[in-house]
Design a protein around this motif. Structure first.
Motif, mmCIF file in Angstrom:
data_model
loop_
_atom_site.group_PDB
_atom_site.id
_atom_site.type_symbol
_atom_site.label_atom_id
_atom_site.label_comp_id
_atom_site.label_asym_id
_atom_site.label_seq_id
_atom_site.Cartn_x
_atom_site.Cartn_y
_atom_site.Cartn_z
ATOM 1 N N SER A 122 0.800 -1.221 0.000
ATOM 2 C CA SER A 122 0.000 0.000 0.000
ATOM 3 C C SER A 122 0.828 1.264 0.000
ATOM 4 O O SER A 122 0.332 2.330 -0.360
ATOM 5 C CB SER A 122 -0.923 0.006 1.215
ATOM 6 O OG SER A 122 -0.159 0.082 2.415
ATOM 7 N N ARG A 181 -2.506 -3.711 -4.846
ATOM 8 C CA ARG A 181 -2.326 -3.059 -3.555
ATOM 9 C C ARG A 181 -3.630 -2.743 -2.845
ATOM 10 O O ARG A 181 -3.610 -2.260 -1.715
ATOM 11 C CB ARG A 181 -1.512 -1.771 -3.732
ATOM 12 C CG ARG A 181 -2.224 -0.669 -4.497
ATOM 13 C CD ARG A 181 -1.237 0.467 -4.787
ATOM 14 N NE ARG A 181 -1.876 1.623 -5.387
ATOM 15 C CZ ARG A 181 -2.150 1.759 -6.671
ATOM 16 N NH1 ARG A 181 -1.835 0.771 -7.498
ATOM 17 N NH2 ARG A 181 -2.707 2.856 -7.148
ATOM 18 N N ARG A 182 -4.766 -2.976 -3.481
ATOM 19 C CA ARG A 182 -6.045 -2.789 -2.809
ATOM 20 C C ARG A 182 -6.527 -4.125 -2.243
ATOM 21 O O ARG A 182 -6.326 -5.178 -2.845
ATOM 22 C CB ARG A 182 -7.099 -2.241 -3.770
ATOM 23 C CG ARG A 182 -6.797 -0.872 -4.301
ATOM 24 C CD ARG A 182 -8.047 -0.261 -4.920
ATOM 25 N NE ARG A 182 -7.672 0.871 -5.751
ATOM 26 C CZ ARG A 182 -7.619 0.824 -7.072
ATOM 27 N NH1 ARG A 182 -7.947 -0.275 -7.701
ATOM 28 N NH2 ARG A 182 -7.246 1.880 -7.759
ATOM 29 N N GLU A 213 -1.852 5.069 -1.670
ATOM 30 C CA GLU A 213 -3.234 5.398 -1.952
ATOM 31 C C GLU A 213 -3.747 6.414 -0.936
ATOM 32 O O GLU A 213 -3.239 6.515 0.178
ATOM 33 C CB GLU A 213 -4.104 4.143 -1.879
ATOM 34 C CG GLU A 213 -4.115 3.336 -3.150
ATOM 35 C CD GLU A 213 -5.328 2.423 -3.200
ATOM 36 O OE1 GLU A 213 -5.964 2.378 -4.251
ATOM 37 O OE2 GLU A 213 -5.612 1.771 -2.195
#
Length: 907
Positions: free
Chosen positions: A58, A89-90, A770
């Motif tokens: 992340s 990465r989510r 993010e």
């Protein structure tokens, strides 16, 4: 941008030979990527659940906080993994990829993940058993930059596009000087990897040299020695509890220096750049705007130092125009007297324009210059034809890769680069940057502009290149730069509001005024017609949406006060009509793909296959059909490319009906008919699912909440109408921003007003964390406060905003040393000096820089005493006609003298 796909190609080829046909929809690359993430987890924390791998990717320091990535080599592995696995990465993406991975045959998988979740267990697979060595080798070094070799066109005829029409040019052989030398990406700066000491005594000698050089050349004196003597430097004490006078400024990766206005920060920045250049060090200066870039570049050039500004290509015309206006404001009313050296860097000349035939009646527009879009007339170049970029540095890496695919308008040859580029005046500043020891940039030019492919086949931005090549990076007014980076990754605009802040109302009024002023002559251009038509649609859709939001409390609640978009509303409708399994019944992510919030460019890498979590449901096929129809509608909501032969055509007709209807009752009946098509296989209506009973303590279910009732159909039809109109608004807003550059001149639009077009490049997706709420794209409706004395149920207007959140931009600033570091290659990264007078402001979330202050710059005591005795007053001055004198206004010399004398008399 780093290459995120080459590492798994050999393993994917081995797997592809034995890949089962029943899993043909899943790419072998997904297995490779999931297992690389699991291998990373195994190396860092083998006892942690496989479901948490996405948190390691992340960009937030979760691993360091848990104590599993304290060593430098562990941090390096995380950095590599973020470059290679950033698309996972989510949490939702990783969970779907992991579920798909577990459905693959065990003989292909190298890890076993417990069904209920838990740590992954490594096994020896029967296929590609040596894959773990590949994973470890991949995690041990940063991937190379993605490469796109550009082939140059040779002499002779070539085609290109001018105002969206085919055009041709014949290039003589004598104007093809060969490719220009590029940047050496293998060169490691000399002063990095250890603390760099900048003695004030050496800066004093540098200041004396600058003063003497300016005097010898008859230049305007800068009084550098005097300015240096007027400043004092304090550095943090060894115990970190105080600041003590210091004769040396020590740069150690990241140093935060603060100083009040007038303390000499800009002087210190300039002196360090000159000091470094005289020692052969490379320095990048980040300043506020292009005007300051040009002034500093001219100063360094007058001192015979190799320096050049980093300028974006798309705004070159606007900056040249502003420089003309600044000179005119100083009394130079005719263009013939405008000989500022900054014009050397702002050239808009295109040599191709002068080589066109007699059929070219109008000058070539700046945006149509075929720098990378020439199509040679012959499909295969002769032996002495096309020029290939040669090897430029001794790393054994020559240009490779296939040429770009053929352009749609000319299939005879792929797009080639202009062979005159290495001598073209427009690109002189890009060529100067190769050998310049001092770069002068602004935040936008570093962040957005790419290194020209004529110089390097590697795909990278100037910010990445500056961190690779620089010994020192100095960021002036760092608090303002931080805010600019935050805005670049999270831009927003107030579309509609009460008062002058309404972007849409201002734009619509400006369009009407410009068309009326010229009798609508501008509409003879197709782009202007399309832009104006898009604006009309946006205005109409916005008015319809406003009417629904003002009148319907339930709709405002359903759309979500935080944000909403056509895609999130579609997901809500699908979640109700065709429910997903309970384990996956989570709110949709903010965006479908990173390209929604990032600018992927023409060479964006293709997204990997994303599995459908509803694939195991009995109604999966029907859900997928409805999803495809709605997806296609969002891409083309008004049917510009219809018909499609699916339910999409009915959705398009319904959207057009909603925009133009004067018979709301008839339109509602037609929308109900479309809704029936979408629900014809819905499990909530055909008996496949039973609606749960209300929870204990709740009153009976409202009819509008009961599946299949008339009230439920009416509410669902309203929600569908709202979603259709929002899709129209979003798509036409995109068209407005896309066509903006083509109609700027005709309609006298301001580039800075095109707020919705700004997207950060996709290159930064692996580097920037993010946004805390996730990367989101959408609209936000904020209802106004009720008027005093108004009833609670009186209609209220509101503010409609549009925004994109692509990450936390300020992290780029704080990680500049790491951005240029590559431990496996022995590259430590640059020294970064952050300077500002207001960057240590703990109560300001926007201006406060999260880096401890390591040095303080102060003026001499005499200056502080003078400031303390100063009083400030506001005086309004007027010219002889009684008009107010405004800063920047063009006044004659006589008026200027009068203004100055009045200031003196007033004092």
């Amino acid at each position: 941008m780093r290459d995120s796909s080459s590492w798994y190609q050999p393993l994917a080829d081995d797997l592809r030979r034995v890949w089962p046909a029943e899993h043909a929809a899943v790419r072998p690359s997904l297995l490779c990527q999931v297992e690389l993430g699991l291998r990373l987890l195994e190396r860092l924390d083998p006892d942690h659940s496989a479901a948490g791998v996405y948190a390691l990717l992340s960009g937030y320091p979760f691993a360091a906080a848990m104590g599993i990535a304290a060593a430098p080599e562990q941090q390096a592995m995380l950095t590599v993994a973020r470059h290679l696995l950033w698309r996972l990465r989510r949490g939702r993406q990783w969970a779907q990829a992991l579920d798909t991975y577990q459905e693959l045959p065990e003989r292909l998988r190298g890890y076993r993940v417990p069904a209920g979740g838990g740590p992954p267990r490594r096994v020896e697979p029967t296929v590609a058993g040596d894959r773990y060595a590949l994973y470890d080798q991949t995690l041990s070094r940063l991937p190379d930059f993605d490469r796109r070799a550009l082939r140059l066109a040779g002499p002779g005829p070539s085609r290109f596009t001018d105002r969206r029409r085919p055009a041709s040019v014949t290039i003589p052989e004598e104007l093809c000087p060969g490719p220009a030398p590029g940047h050496d990406l293998g060169d490691i700066p000399d002063a990095t990897g250890r603390p760099l000491e900048v003695p004030l005594a050496e800066l004093a000698e540098t200041a004396r040299w600058m003063d003497e050089t300016e005097e010898k050349q008859g230049l305007r004196p800068g009084s550098w020695s005097q300015r240096l003597q007027e400043m004092r430097l304090d550095a943090v004490s060894p115990d970190g509890l105080s600041f003590l006078p210091s004769p040396i400024l020590t740069l150690g990766r990241l140093l935060h220096l603060v100083g009040m206005v007038g303390s000499g920060k800009s002087t210190l920045m300039t002196l360090i750049a000159v000091w470094g250049a005289r020692k052969g060090l490379r320095t990048t200066l980040v300043v506020g705007d292009v005007a300051e870039q040009l002034a500093l570049s001219a100063l360094f050039r007058d001192l015979a130092l190799p320096a050049a500004p980093v300028l974006g290509a798309t705004t070159r015309e606007q900056h040249a125009g502003r420089l003309h206006r600044r000179l005119a404001a100083r009394g130079q009313s005719t263009l013939l007297t405008h000989d500022d050296p900054g014009f050397d860097y702002l050239s808009t000349v295109c040599v191709i324009d002068a080589l066109r035939g007699l059929e070219a009646t109008d000058p070539l527009r700046y945006a149509d210059a075929p720098c990378t879009s020439l199509h040679p007339a012959r499909s295969e170049p002769a032996a002495s034809g096309g020029i290939v970029l040669p090897e430029r540095y001794p790393a054994g890496r020559g240009p490779s890769g296939p040429p770009r695919p053929a352009a749609a308008e000319d299939r005879q040859a792929p797009a080639h680069g202009c062979p005159i580029w290495s001598a073209c005046p427009r690109h002189a500043v890009d060529r100067d940057l190769v050998e310049a020891l001092i770069w002068v940039a602004n935040p936008a030019s570093l962040l957005q502009s790419a290194v020209p492919p004529h110089l390097n086949p590697e795909r990278l931005r100037h910010l990445e290149l500056a961190c690779l090549r620089s010994d020192i990076i100095i960021v002036d007014e760092v608090d303002r730069v931080q805010m600019q980076l935050d805005t670049a990754f999270a831009p927003s605009a107030t579309l509609v509001a009460r008062g002058p802040e309404s972007w849409l109302d201002r734009l619509h009024t400006h369009k009407i005024d410009e068309l009326a002023r010229q009798g609508r002559l501008q509409l003879s251009e197709r782009d202007v017609q399309r832009w104006a038509a898009s604006l009309e649609v946006v205005t109409t859709a916005t008015n319809r949406l406003y009417g629904m939001l003002i009148d319907n409390d339930d709709l405002r609640t359903w759309a979500d006060i935080e944000y909403f978009s056509a895609w999130t509303l579609q997901e809500k409708l699908l979640a109700e009509w065709y429910p997903l399994p309970e384990i996956d019944a989570t709110p949709p992510d903010g965006v479908r793909a990173d390209s929604d919030v990032y600018d992927a460019g023409e060479e964006g890498q293709a997204a990997e296959h994303e599995p459908d979590p509803a694939a195991t449901q009995p109604w999966a096929e029907h859900r997928q059909a409805v999803t495809k129809a709605l997806d296609k509608f969002r891409d083309d909501p008004l049917g510009d490319n219809s018909p499609y032969g699916t339910d999409t055509d009915d959705l398009i007709r319904a959207a057009n009906d909603l925009l133009h209807t004067l018979n709301e009752k008839g339109t509602r009946s037609r929308v109900r008919a479309v809704l029936g098509l979408l629900l014809r296989h819905a499990p909530i209506l055909d008996g496949s699912l039973t609606q749960p009973d209300p929870e204990d303590g709740e009153d009976g279910r409202d009819n509008a909440d009961t599946w299949g009732t008339e009230e439920w159909y009416e509410r669902t039809a309203t929600r569908l109408e709202f979603s259709l109109l929002l899709a129209v608004l979003h798509q036409r807003l995109d068209r407005i921003t896309f066509l903006w550059p083509q109609v700027e001149a005709a309609l006298h639009l301001d580039t800075s007003e095109n707020e919705l077009s700004h997207r950060p490049p996709l290159d930064y997706a692996p580097l920037v964390p993010e946004a805390p709420m996730g990367n989101v794209l959408g609209f936000q409706y904020l209802a106004d406060e009720p008027e005093p004395g108004a009833a609670a149920d009186d209609p209220r207007s509101g503010t409609l905003r549009f925004f994109r959140c692509a990450g936390v931009g300020r992290e780029l600033l704080l990680n500049l040393p790491s951005l240029g570091a590559d431990p496996s290659a022995g590259r430590p990264g640059p020294h970064v000096l952050l300077m500002s007078g207001t960057s240590w402001a703990g109560t300001s979330t926007r201006a406060h820089v999260l880096a401890p202050v390591g040095a303080v710059l102060k003026p001499q005591e005499e200056a502080l005493e003078a400031i303390g005795k100063t009083s400030f007053h506001t005086w309004f001055l007027y010219d002889g006609d009684g008009s107010p004198l405004v800063s920047g206004h063009a006044v004659c010399t006589w008026s200027g003298h009068v203004a100055c004398s009045r200031v003196g008399m007033a004092w």
